[in-house]
Design an enzyme around this catalytic site. Structure first.
Site, short mmCIF file in Angstrom:
data_model
loop_
_atom_site.label_atom_id
_atom_site.label_comp_id
_atom_site.label_asym_id
_atom_site.label_seq_id
_atom_site.Cartn_x
_atom_site.Cartn_y
_atom_site.Cartn_z
N GLY A 16 0.84 -1.21 0.00
CA GLY A 16 0.00 0.00 0.00
C GLY A 16 0.87 1.25 0.00
N ARG A 19 -0.06 5.48 -1.60
CA ARG A 19 -1.00 6.51 -1.13
C ARG A 19 -1.04 6.50 0.39
NH1 ARG A 19 -6.20 5.17 -2.54
NH2 ARG A 19 -5.74 3.45 -3.96
N VAL A 58 -2.11 -7.70 -3.60
CA VAL A 58 -1.56 -8.56 -2.54
C VAL A 58 -2.65 -9.29 -1.75
CG1 VAL A 58 0.61 -7.30 -2.27
CG2 VAL A 58 -1.36 -6.67 -0.86
N SER A 138 -5.87 -1.35 13.62
CA SER A 138 -6.76 -0.19 13.72
C SER A 138 -7.33 -0.17 15.13
CB SER A 138 -7.91 -0.30 12.72
OG SER A 138 -8.95 0.60 13.06
N TYR A 152 -14.61 -5.44 9.02
CA TYR A 152 -13.27 -4.82 9.03
C TYR A 152 -12.66 -4.91 10.42
CZ TYR A 152 -10.00 -0.79 9.16
OH TYR A 152 -8.91 0.04 9.33
N ALA A 155 -11.68 -8.42 11.26
CA ALA A 155 -10.48 -8.83 10.52
C ALA A 155 -9.23 -8.21 11.14
CB ALA A 155 -10.62 -8.42 9.05
N LYS A 156 -9.33 -6.95 11.58
CA LYS A 156 -8.18 -6.30 12.22
C LYS A 156 -7.88 -6.97 13.56
CE LYS A 156 -6.96 -2.83 9.43
NZ LYS A 156 -5.68 -2.87 8.68
N ILE A 185 -6.70 8.70 10.48
CA ILE A 185 -5.53 9.30 9.83
C ILE A 185 -6.03 10.21 8.71
CG2 ILE A 185 -3.34 8.88 8.65
CD1 ILE A 185 -3.64 5.89 9.53
N1 NAP Z 1 -7.10 6.03 7.19
C1 NAP Z 1 -7.46 5.83 8.43
O1 NAP Z 1 -8.10 6.67 9.07
C2 NAP Z 1 -7.09 4.53 9.10
C3 NAP Z 1 -7.45 4.34 10.44
C4 NAP Z 1 -7.07 3.15 11.08
C5 NAP Z 1 -6.36 2.20 10.39
N2 NAP Z 1 -6.05 2.41 9.09
C6 NAP Z 1 -5.30 1.37 8.40
O2 NAP Z 1 -4.11 1.95 7.90
C7 NAP Z 1 -3.75 1.31 6.68
C8 NAP Z 1 -3.54 2.35 5.59
O3 NAP Z 1 -4.74 3.05 5.39
P1 NAP Z 1 -4.76 4.39 4.48
O4 NAP Z 1 -6.09 5.01 4.73
O5 NAP Z 1 -3.52 5.16 4.70
O6 NAP Z 1 -4.72 3.74 3.01
P2 NAP Z 1 -5.18 4.38 1.62
O7 NAP Z 1 -4.89 5.85 1.60
O8 NAP Z 1 -6.56 3.90 1.34
O9 NAP Z 1 -4.16 3.66 0.62
C9 NAP Z 1 -4.30 2.31 0.35
C10 NAP Z 1 -3.04 1.82 -0.34
O10 NAP Z 1 -3.11 0.39 -0.46
C11 NAP Z 1 -3.10 0.02 -1.84
N3 NAP Z 1 -3.99 -1.13 -1.99
C12 NAP Z 1 -5.30 -1.20 -1.68
N4 NAP Z 1 -5.79 -2.42 -1.98
C13 NAP Z 1 -4.73 -3.14 -2.45
C14 NAP Z 1 -4.58 -4.47 -2.93
N5 NAP Z 1 -5.63 -5.30 -3.00
N6 NAP Z 1 -3.35 -4.90 -3.35
C15 NAP Z 1 -2.30 -4.04 -3.31
N7 NAP Z 1 -2.38 -2.78 -2.85
C16 NAP Z 1 -3.59 -2.34 -2.45
C17 NAP Z 1 -3.57 1.27 -2.59
O11 NAP Z 1 -3.13 1.33 -3.93
P3 NAP Z 1 -4.02 0.70 -5.14
O12 NAP Z 1 -5.43 1.17 -4.94
O13 NAP Z 1 -3.37 1.20 -6.39
O14 NAP Z 1 -3.89 -0.78 -5.01
C18 NAP Z 1 -2.89 2.35 -1.75
O15 NAP Z 1 -1.50 2.45 -2.06
C19 NAP Z 1 -4.85 0.29 6.38
O16 NAP Z 1 -4.45 -0.97 6.87
C20 NAP Z 1 -6.03 0.81 7.18
O17 NAP Z 1 -6.92 -0.22 7.55
C21 NAP Z 1 -6.40 3.54 8.41
#
Ligand code: NAP
Length: 260
Positions: A16, A19, A58, A138, A152, A155-156, A185
């Site tokens: 990931g 982004r 992945v 998370s 979700y 799973a976490k 975030i």
């Molecule tokens: N954002 C929040 O508020 C928050 C809060 C708690 C926990 N988290 C956790 O933090 C982590 C990152 O979240 P984020 O919000 O920063 O992510 P994000 O901005 O949604 O970015 C997701 C990244 O993962 C890649 N991705 C998604 N599905 C994929 C797949 N099937 N295979 C390969 N790459 C994949 C995306 O690229 P492509 O789409 O090109 O594949 C992108 O690079 C996650 O585990 C999320 O559950 C986030």
């Protein structure tokens, strides 16, 4: 004097990594002198300088194998694996709205992607008696939101328990396994959601942010974490400076989780 993380030359894979949080982690590790490969399904024009890229899904066994082959070909092995991929695409509506397909997708993205990649890279780490694996969980694993993210959150929680078990198994082999548990975030996707909610309520982005924070029961610090702040925590945990840390989950949520 600077605080050197001692990551120069370490070989790191960030899932990931194009982004949000993953992009910030890839950029930080590269800035600290690590050799970094990012993976995602689509390449990003915003990829940090010096970060290699491999396109793969992945959440599939084939995608994980492709990434492992590419790392072996380009790096010859891995010192740091940061499993960032995760997220939820399930509809609102509680348990009744969640079909087997939703459950399988959430488990595939939030649990199995990490399980498979760890299985690819752990034998090399164990053989070298050195390595770090990070799992991004998370706060929802402790504080689920039943209206929209039951699968979700579950799973976490599975990822978190798996991570703990793995840390106990491979700690004696010199491999550290840690978890980072973020609250909200402020990624670009989060800002877009704040804009949308704010537009609907006629309050603009700040009003949208308030709506999201209220849905979490409030954030005592009054703001979400920045991706770079989550990356700083992960970078430290990956570094030899954190050499005595394994098996633990590190919450970064501005105080959102209301219990000790
Ligand atoms: N954002 C929040 O508020 C928050 C809060 C708690 C926990 N988290 C956790 O933090 C982590 C990152 O979240 P984020 O919000 O920063 O992510 P994000 O901005 O949604 O970015 C997701 C990244 O993962 C890649 N991705 C998604 N599905 C994929 C797949 N099937 N295979 C390969 N790459 C994949 C995306 O690229 P492509 O789409 O090109 O594949 C992108 O690079 C996650 O585990 C999320 O559950 C986030």
């Amino acid at each position: 004097m600077g605080f050197d993380l001692g990551l120069t030359g370490r070989r790191a894979l960030v899932t990931g990594g194009t982004r949000g949080t993953g992009a910030a982690v890839a950029a930080l590790l590269a800035e600290q002198g690590a050799r970094v490969m990012a993976t995602a399904r689509k390449a990003s024009a915003l990829a940090a300088p010096g970060v290699a890229f491999v396109a793969a899904d992945v959440t599939t066994a084939e995608g994980a194998a492709l990434v492992a082959d590419e790392v072996a070909a380009r790096f010859g092995g891995l010192d740091i694996l940061v499993n960032v991929v995760g997220g939820s695409a399930s509809p609102p509506g509680g348990f009744a709205a969640l079909t087997d397909t939703h459950w399988e997708r959430e488990l595939g993205q939030n649990l199995m992607a990490a399980v498979r990649l760890d299985r690819h890279f752990l034998p090399g780490m164990v053989a070298r008696k050195s390595g770090v694996i990070v799992h991004v969980t998370s706060i929802q694993r402790q504080m689920p939101l039943p209206g929209s993210t039951t699968a979700y959150a579950a799973a976490k929680a599975a990822l978190s328990t798996y991570s703990k078990s793995l840390s106990r198994e491979v700690g004696p082999e010199g491999v550290r396994v840690v978890r980072v548990s973020p609250g909200w975030i402020e990624t670009d996707a989060a800002l877009a959601l704040a804009d949308r909610l704010g537009d609907e309520a006629g309050t603009g982005r700040d009003g949208g942010r308030e709506i999201i924070m209220r849905s979490l029961g409030g954030i005592p610090l009054g703001r979400p974490a920045k991706p770079a702040e989550v990356a700083d925590l992960i970078g430290f945990l990956c570094s030899p400076r954190a050499g005595a840390i394994t098996g633990s989950e590190h919450v970064i949520d501005g105080g959102t989780v209301p219990v000790a």
